[in-house]
Write an enzyme that holds these catalytic residues in place. Structure first.
Site, PDB file in Angstrom:
ATOM      1  NE  ARG A   1      -4.332  -1.562   1.717  1.00 50.24           N
ATOM      2  CZ  ARG A   1      -5.179  -2.115   2.563  1.00 50.24           C
ATOM      3  NH1 ARG A   1      -4.918  -2.089   3.865  1.00 50.24           N
ATOM      4  NH2 ARG A   1      -6.283  -2.678   2.134  1.00 50.24           N
TER       5      ARG A   1
ATOM      6  CE  LYS B   1     -12.855  -8.901   5.933  1.00 48.55           C
ATOM      7  NZ  LYS B   1     -12.438  -7.586   5.513  1.00 48.55           N
TER       8      LYS B   1
ATOM      9  N   GLY C   1      -7.235  -6.865   0.589  1.00 52.42           N
ATOM     10  CA  GLY C   1      -5.926  -6.799   1.229  1.00 52.42           C
ATOM     11  C   GLY C   1      -5.292  -8.170   1.407  1.00 52.42           C
TER      12      GLY C   1
ATOM     13  N   GLY D   1     -12.774  -3.404   0.606  1.00 55.69           N
ATOM     14  CA  GLY D   1     -14.133  -2.959   0.930  1.00 55.69           C
ATOM     15  C   GLY D   1     -14.681  -1.987  -0.094  1.00 55.69           C
TER      16      GLY D   1
HETATM   17  P1  ADP Z   1      -9.682 -10.003   1.467  1.00 56.76           P
HETATM   18  O1  ADP Z   1      -8.903  -9.182   2.466  1.00 56.76           O
HETATM   19  O2  ADP Z   1      -8.855 -10.443   0.306  1.00 56.76           O
HETATM   20  O3  ADP Z   1     -10.962  -9.332   1.058  1.00 56.76           O
HETATM   21  P2  ADP Z   1     -10.907 -11.546   3.580  1.00 56.76           P
HETATM   22  O4  ADP Z   1     -10.466 -10.521   4.554  1.00 56.76           O
HETATM   23  O5  ADP Z   1     -12.360 -11.687   3.321  1.00 56.76           O
HETATM   24  O6  ADP Z   1     -10.116 -11.369   2.189  1.00 56.76           O
HETATM   25  O7  ADP Z   1     -10.429 -12.981   4.065  1.00 56.76           O
HETATM   26  C1  ADP Z   1      -9.087 -13.347   4.206  1.00 56.76           C
HETATM   27  C2  ADP Z   1      -8.936 -14.398   5.276  1.00 56.76           C
HETATM   28  O8  ADP Z   1      -9.810 -15.478   5.044  1.00 56.76           O
HETATM   29  C3  ADP Z   1      -7.557 -14.996   5.311  1.00 56.76           C
HETATM   30  O9  ADP Z   1      -6.912 -14.569   6.489  1.00 56.76           O
HETATM   31  C4  ADP Z   1      -7.799 -16.503   5.307  1.00 56.76           C
HETATM   32  O10 ADP Z   1      -7.007 -17.201   6.253  1.00 56.76           O
HETATM   33  C5  ADP Z   1      -9.264 -16.598   5.670  1.00 56.76           C
HETATM   34  N1  ADP Z   1      -9.919 -17.824   5.205  1.00 56.76           N
HETATM   35  C6  ADP Z   1      -9.944 -18.323   3.949  1.00 56.76           C
HETATM   36  N2  ADP Z   1     -10.595 -19.484   3.918  1.00 56.76           N
HETATM   37  C7  ADP Z   1     -11.024 -19.738   5.170  1.00 56.76           C
HETATM   38  C8  ADP Z   1     -11.750 -20.819   5.773  1.00 56.76           C
HETATM   39  N3  ADP Z   1     -12.170 -21.854   5.078  1.00 56.76           N
HETATM   40  N4  ADP Z   1     -11.985 -20.728   7.103  1.00 56.76           N
HETATM   41  C9  ADP Z   1     -11.545 -19.680   7.817  1.00 56.76           C
HETATM   42  N5  ADP Z   1     -10.861 -18.653   7.321  1.00 56.76           N
HETATM   43  C10 ADP Z   1     -10.589 -18.682   5.998  1.00 56.76           C
HETATM   44 MG    MG Z   2      -9.142  -8.872   4.575  1.00 61.99          MG
END
Ligand code: ADP
Ligand code: MG
Length: 407
Positions: free
Chosen positions: A38, A203, A356, A380
């Protein structure tokens, strides 16, 4: 239409104080920056202004401090790194709008850059009371002659340094925000086909709105990450201890039905990597997605699914990917994410990685940024745009027209 950075610079910024809202919210371990993506993404706009002779005052947040100073969230390490990347020392103010900020900004020479301490050390920044935000925005505005909104990761927030301050100063879009918006337009307005969307991460409810809006636009939707289990449950399967949002089951069921009706393919994993407890790599094993043992939890899509997802991405002309397929932070649960990332590098068209953790994942897995069409800095904000929502920090720029150049 809002002013872009070039247009602002054409108005003459030499000797003017320009407040730049950047997104410098990097992961820290102690005072060590573990991913400076970033900061690097923020450099071009800052450099362009400095090269044009502006006194550049950067404002940003780090983490979620509680509206008061907290040394654990100091931007001091970021000032050092930003200076290294700019090749010039960055003056650091130990407060955001207090004596230190006033004196640091007052001491800037033309073309110099200052970074203010974490804007979220001030309760006014994120206050829900318009008047409190406006008061704080006034203090920020007093430090500058113009405002540039470049923190794409925060433009979906109605916060003082993002939204309110733009009403008080001549304002323009930074290059990072302009680039991000251009890419998002290409994803929503006239995407080249076939168009495949890959969603994962943790999420679930955050991402359902995107499914809602993109269901009619993409040909295929590949589901991974924690979201998988709400879908599997909706189809009547047991998911053990896996992430599950019970209250979203009906919504998810609705998406599955709608997809069927309009002929959009929603791909769910057919196999899953499970473990006995979160992060327990020793117990990692592959099971069919319809036979997840009650005492286990799913932490990645399985190898068969990973291959199927890679195949589904073949030949796509537009891809949007948000959210890792599994707990990529640990090698035993990273292969699904690796397979999707690998498939994206072969896309002959537009491939966009948003979020992120997704951006961190591709770097951690050894891919380089230039293997992808675009890596978005704002998870987001991209998601809200793709949901069809207005981004307050961008919309507010449209309302402001600087008259007669900078005062
Ligand atoms: P981004 O930041 O790319 O939008 P998120 O914040 O939604 O992604 O999610 C990222 C997190 O999701 C990672 O830390 C990863 O470990 C977790 N994750 C992925 N698959 C699973 C799962 N099956 N159960 C729990 N956590 C998960
Ligand atoms: Mg995230």
């Amino acid at each position: 239409m809002s002013l872009n950075l070039t247009q602002l610079i054409e108005q003459g910024v030499a000797g003017k104080r320009v407040l730049v809202r950047s997104d410098l919210n990097v992961p820290l371990e102690g005072t060590t920056i573990t991913d400076d993506g970033r900061i690097r993404a923020s450099v071009p706009t800052i450099k362009k202004l400095a090269d044009a002779g502006a006194k550049v005052v950067v404002v940003a947040h780090l983490g979620r401090p509680k509206g008061e100073p907290d040394p654990a969230y100091s931007l001091a390490p970021v000032a050092t790194r930003l200076g290294e990347l700019l090749g010039a020392e960055v003056a650091f103010a130990t407060d955001t709008v207090g004596d230190s900020a006033t004196s640091v900004v007052g001491g800037l020479a033309d073309g110099q850059v200052a970074l203010l301490e974490n804007v979220r050390f001030n309760a006014g920044e994120t206050s829900k009371e318009d008047i409190e935000r406006a008061n704080f925005a006034n203090e920020l505005a007093a430090l500058a002659d113009a405002f540039v909104s470049d923190g794409f990761g925060v433009v979906h927030r109605k916060q003082a340094s993002v939204y309110d301050v733009a009403k008080l100063l001549p304002s323009a879009e930074g290059d990072l925000v302009s680039t991000e918006i251009d890419v998002l337009k290409r994803l929503t307005e006239t995407p080249e086909r076939p168009y495949v969307v890959v969603l994962g991460g943790s999420k679930v409810s955050d991402k359902l709105g995107v499914i809602d809006n993109l269901l009619g636009k993409a040909e295929k939707l590949l589901i991974g990450g924690g979201m998988v289990f709400t879908f599997l449950k909706a189809q009547g399967y047991e998911v053990g201890e896996s992430l599950l949002e019970e209250d979203q089951i009906l919504t998810v069921l609705g998406y599955l039905e709608r997809a069927e009706e309009i002929g959009v393919e929603i791909l769910l994993p057919t196999d899953v990597v499970v473990a006995d407890s979160f992060g327990d790599e020793e117990s990692a094993r592959v099971v069919p997605a319809n036979a997840i043992p009650a005492e286990s939890l799913g932490l990645d899509i399985g190898p068969e699914s990973a291959a199927a997802y890679a195949a589904a991405l073949e030949g796509a002309k537009t891809v949007f990917w948000n959210g890792p397929m599994g707990v990529f932070e640990q090698p035993a649960f990273a292969e699904g994410t690796r397979a999707v990332a690998q498939a994206l590098t072969t896309i002959d068209g537009l491939s966009v990685v948003g979020g992120g953790d997704s951006a961190a994942a591709i770097r951690q897995l050894g891919f380089s940024d230039d293997q992808f069409g675009h890596i978005s800095t704002g998870g987001g904000a991209s998601l809200e745009y793709l949901e069809g929502k207005t981004l307050p920090g961008v919309a507010v720029l449209d309302e402001v027209t600087p008259i007669g150049g900078l005062g």
